[in-house]
Motif scaffolding. Structure first.
Motif, PDB file in Angstrom:
ATOM      1  N   MET A 135      38.147 -33.979  17.994  1.00  0.00           N
ATOM      2  CA  MET A 135      36.882 -34.195  18.672  1.00  0.00           C
ATOM      3  C   MET A 135      36.717 -35.690  18.935  1.00  0.00           C
ATOM      4  SD  MET A 135      33.749 -32.807  19.578  1.00  0.00           S
ATOM      5  CE  MET A 135      33.873 -31.200  18.851  1.00  0.00           C
ATOM      6  N   LEU A 136      36.322 -35.998  20.150  1.00  0.00           N
ATOM      7  CA  LEU A 136      35.990 -37.377  20.510  1.00  0.00           C
ATOM      8  C   LEU A 136      34.474 -37.497  20.532  1.00  0.00           C
ATOM      9  CD1 LEU A 136      36.624 -40.246  21.485  1.00  0.00           C
ATOM     10  CD2 LEU A 136      36.672 -39.328  23.825  1.00  0.00           C
ATOM     11  N   TYR A 137      33.953 -38.395  19.724  1.00  0.00           N
ATOM     12  CA  TYR A 137      32.521 -38.628  19.650  1.00  0.00           C
ATOM     13  C   TYR A 137      32.157 -39.800  20.551  1.00  0.00           C
ATOM     14  CZ  TYR A 137      32.565 -35.467  15.711  1.00  0.00           C
ATOM     15  OH  TYR A 137      32.708 -34.355  14.921  1.00  0.00           O
ATOM     16  N   LEU A 138      31.232 -39.552  21.475  1.00  0.00           N
ATOM     17  CA  LEU A 138      30.746 -40.580  22.396  1.00  0.00           C
ATOM     18  C   LEU A 138      29.367 -41.014  21.915  1.00  0.00           C
ATOM     19  CD1 LEU A 138      31.757 -38.769  25.705  1.00  0.00           C
ATOM     20  CD2 LEU A 138      32.968 -40.647  24.576  1.00  0.00           C
ATOM     21  N   ILE A 139      29.269 -42.256  21.482  1.00  0.00           N
ATOM     22  CA  ILE A 139      28.022 -42.690  20.855  1.00  0.00           C
ATOM     23  C   ILE A 139      27.081 -43.373  21.839  1.00  0.00           C
ATOM     24  CG2 ILE A 139      28.832 -42.757  18.481  1.00  0.00           C
ATOM     25  CD1 ILE A 139      29.367 -45.683  18.741  1.00  0.00           C
ATOM     26  N   ASP A 140      25.828 -43.016  21.702  1.00  0.00           N
ATOM     27  CA  ASP A 140      24.744 -43.601  22.476  1.00  0.00           C
ATOM     28  C   ASP A 140      24.393 -44.956  21.863  1.00  0.00           C
ATOM     29  OD1 ASP A 140      22.591 -43.941  24.204  1.00  0.00           O
ATOM     30  OD2 ASP A 140      21.595 -42.076  23.651  1.00  0.00           O
ATOM     31  N   ALA A 141      23.854 -45.843  22.663  1.00  0.00           N
ATOM     32  CA  ALA A 141      23.460 -47.164  22.173  1.00  0.00           C
ATOM     33  C   ALA A 141      22.453 -47.056  21.033  1.00  0.00           C
ATOM     34  CB  ALA A 141      22.872 -47.990  23.313  1.00  0.00           C
ATOM     35  N   ASN A 142      21.577 -46.055  21.108  1.00  0.00           N
ATOM     36  CA  ASN A 142      20.542 -45.926  20.079  1.00  0.00           C
ATOM     37  C   ASN A 142      21.126 -45.619  18.703  1.00  0.00           C
ATOM     38  OD1 ASN A 142      20.972 -43.066  20.068  1.00  0.00           O
ATOM     39  ND2 ASN A 142      19.344 -42.777  21.572  1.00  0.00           N
ATOM     40  N   VAL A 143      22.346 -45.097  18.640  1.00  0.00           N
ATOM     41  CA  VAL A 143      22.997 -44.834  17.356  1.00  0.00           C
ATOM     42  C   VAL A 143      23.259 -46.161  16.635  1.00  0.00           C
ATOM     43  CG1 VAL A 143      25.078 -43.925  16.244  1.00  0.00           C
ATOM     44  CG2 VAL A 143      23.995 -42.654  18.122  1.00  0.00           C
ATOM     45  N   LEU A 144      23.820 -47.122  17.355  1.00  0.00           N
ATOM     46  CA  LEU A 144      24.109 -48.427  16.756  1.00  0.00           C
ATOM     47  C   LEU A 144      22.830 -49.205  16.470  1.00  0.00           C
ATOM     48  CD1 LEU A 144      27.186 -49.628  18.856  1.00  0.00           C
ATOM     49  CD2 LEU A 144      27.142 -48.276  16.748  1.00  0.00           C
ATOM     50  N   ILE A 145      21.923 -49.186  17.413  1.00  0.00           N
ATOM     51  CA  ILE A 145      20.678 -49.950  17.262  1.00  0.00           C
ATOM     52  C   ILE A 145      19.877 -49.427  16.076  1.00  0.00           C
ATOM     53  CG2 ILE A 145      18.455 -50.469  18.356  1.00  0.00           C
ATOM     54  CD1 ILE A 145      20.091 -50.363  21.085  1.00  0.00           C
ATOM     55  N   THR A 146      19.731 -48.119  15.977  1.00  0.00           N
ATOM     56  CA  THR A 146      18.958 -47.529  14.879  1.00  0.00           C
ATOM     57  C   THR A 146      19.667 -47.731  13.543  1.00  0.00           C
ATOM     58  OG1 THR A 146      18.012 -45.901  16.383  1.00  0.00           O
ATOM     59  CG2 THR A 146      17.879 -45.409  14.034  1.00  0.00           C
ATOM     60  N   ALA A 147      20.978 -47.558  13.512  1.00  0.00           N
ATOM     61  CA  ALA A 147      21.724 -47.770  12.265  1.00  0.00           C
ATOM     62  C   ALA A 147      21.517 -49.193  11.763  1.00  0.00           C
ATOM     63  CB  ALA A 147      23.204 -47.484  12.465  1.00  0.00           C
ATOM     64  N   ASN A 148      21.637 -50.157  12.650  1.00  0.00           N
ATOM     65  CA  ASN A 148      21.478 -51.552  12.247  1.00  0.00           C
ATOM     66  C   ASN A 148      20.042 -51.862  11.830  1.00  0.00           C
ATOM     67  OD1 ASN A 148      22.319 -54.358  11.947  1.00  0.00           O
ATOM     68  ND2 ASN A 148      21.067 -54.711  13.754  1.00  0.00           N
ATOM     69  N   ASN A 149      19.077 -51.352  12.566  1.00  0.00           N
ATOM     70  CA  ASN A 149      17.672 -51.662  12.292  1.00  0.00           C
ATOM     71  C   ASN A 149      17.081 -50.878  11.132  1.00  0.00           C
ATOM     72  OD1 ASN A 149      17.673 -53.460  14.406  1.00  0.00           O
ATOM     73  ND2 ASN A 149      16.721 -52.044  15.845  1.00  0.00           N
ATOM     74  N   SER A 150      17.677 -49.724  10.809  1.00  0.00           N
ATOM     75  CA  SER A 150      17.035 -48.846   9.833  1.00  0.00           C
ATOM     76  C   SER A 150      17.806 -48.615   8.545  1.00  0.00           C
ATOM     77  CB  SER A 150      16.749 -47.480  10.469  1.00  0.00           C
ATOM     78  OG  SER A 150      15.881 -47.627  11.558  1.00  0.00           O
ATOM     79  N   TYR A 151      19.029 -48.122   8.633  1.00  0.00           N
ATOM     80  CA  TYR A 151      19.680 -47.691   7.399  1.00  0.00           C
ATOM     81  C   TYR A 151      21.030 -48.306   7.107  1.00  0.00           C
ATOM     82  CZ  TYR A 151      20.455 -44.177  11.054  1.00  0.00           C
ATOM     83  OH  TYR A 151      20.667 -43.548  12.247  1.00  0.00           O
ATOM     84  N   TYR A 152      21.719 -48.899   8.066  1.00  0.00           N
ATOM     85  CA  TYR A 152      23.011 -49.545   7.818  1.00  0.00           C
ATOM     86  C   TYR A 152      23.046 -50.933   8.450  1.00  0.00           C
ATOM     87  CZ  TYR A 152      24.650 -44.710   6.959  1.00  0.00           C
ATOM     88  OH  TYR A 152      24.817 -43.435   6.498  1.00  0.00           O
ATOM     89  N   PRO A 153      22.187 -51.863   8.053  1.00  0.00           N
ATOM     90  CA  PRO A 153      22.214 -53.193   8.662  1.00  0.00           C
ATOM     91  C   PRO A 153      23.619 -53.804   8.572  1.00  0.00           C
ATOM     92  CG  PRO A 153      20.337 -52.992   7.190  1.00  0.00           C
ATOM     93  CD  PRO A 153      21.190 -51.776   6.985  1.00  0.00           C
TER      94      PRO A 153
END
Length: 173
Positions: free
Chosen positions: A1-19
């Motif tokens: 499976m190839l996962y295509l990530i949306d920008a909000n995945v990185l932005i939310t991870a950094n801002n919320s749970y995985y800085p």
């Protein structure tokens, strides 16, 4: 499976749970998964993250995404199929969108069109289904469903690829 990530995945991870500066293992894992071909980000979506704050020293995500190795690992090396893009807009959103409505949608149709381009692809987004939304207000999971594209949230994505903070030490016993 190839996962295509949306920008909000990185932005939310950094801002919320995985800085980036507090959970570097996540970002190393993400780049590694990209280098192995499991995770990619279309150019148009990459540009959404890159177009964020211009002061890279204040925005660690911006600096991380600009790193040549990370960019090489994550960037999807293909062009969008314009016919699929038109289909996503017309059938996933509405066939008669105004220019303002297209602007409001942003680059999400690109992400979904890349998801349609080959079997075995999954769009990863923070957005949640809101089936009553119409036209430019439709959410990525609902448009994916309408277009026959697999979609998941970041936590399902992390779980399916086995993220854990000690991922480099091998499989969990």
């Amino acid at each position: 499976m190839l996962y295509l990530i949306d920008a909000n995945v990185l932005i939310t991870a950094n801002n919320s749970y995985y800085p980036v500066d507090r959970v570097p293992e996540y970002w190393e894992w993400l780049a590694y998964m990209g280098s192995q071909g499991y995770v990619k980000m279309p150019f148009e979506i990459f540009e959404e993250v890159k177009d964020g704050p211009s002061d890279a020293e204040k925005d660690l995500l911006f600096a991380w995404i600009q790193d040549a190795a990370n960019k090489k690992a994550l960037l999807l090396n293909e062009d969008v199929n314009p016919n699929l893009l038109r289909k996503v807009i017309a059938e996933g959103y509405a066939p008669d969108l105004t220019d303002d409505e297209v602007d409001q949608i942003g680059r999400d149709p690109f992400l979904i069109a890349y998801g349609m381009a080959a079997k075995g692809r999954c769009v990863v987004t923070v957005e949640t289904s809101q089936p009553k939304k119409q036209r430019q207000n439709r959410k990525v999971p609902d448009v994916c469903k309408a277009m026959g594209v697999t979609c998941c949230n970041p936590f399902d994505f992390n779980r399916s690829l086995g993220f854990r903070t000690q991922w480099k030490t091998g499989p969990k016993k």
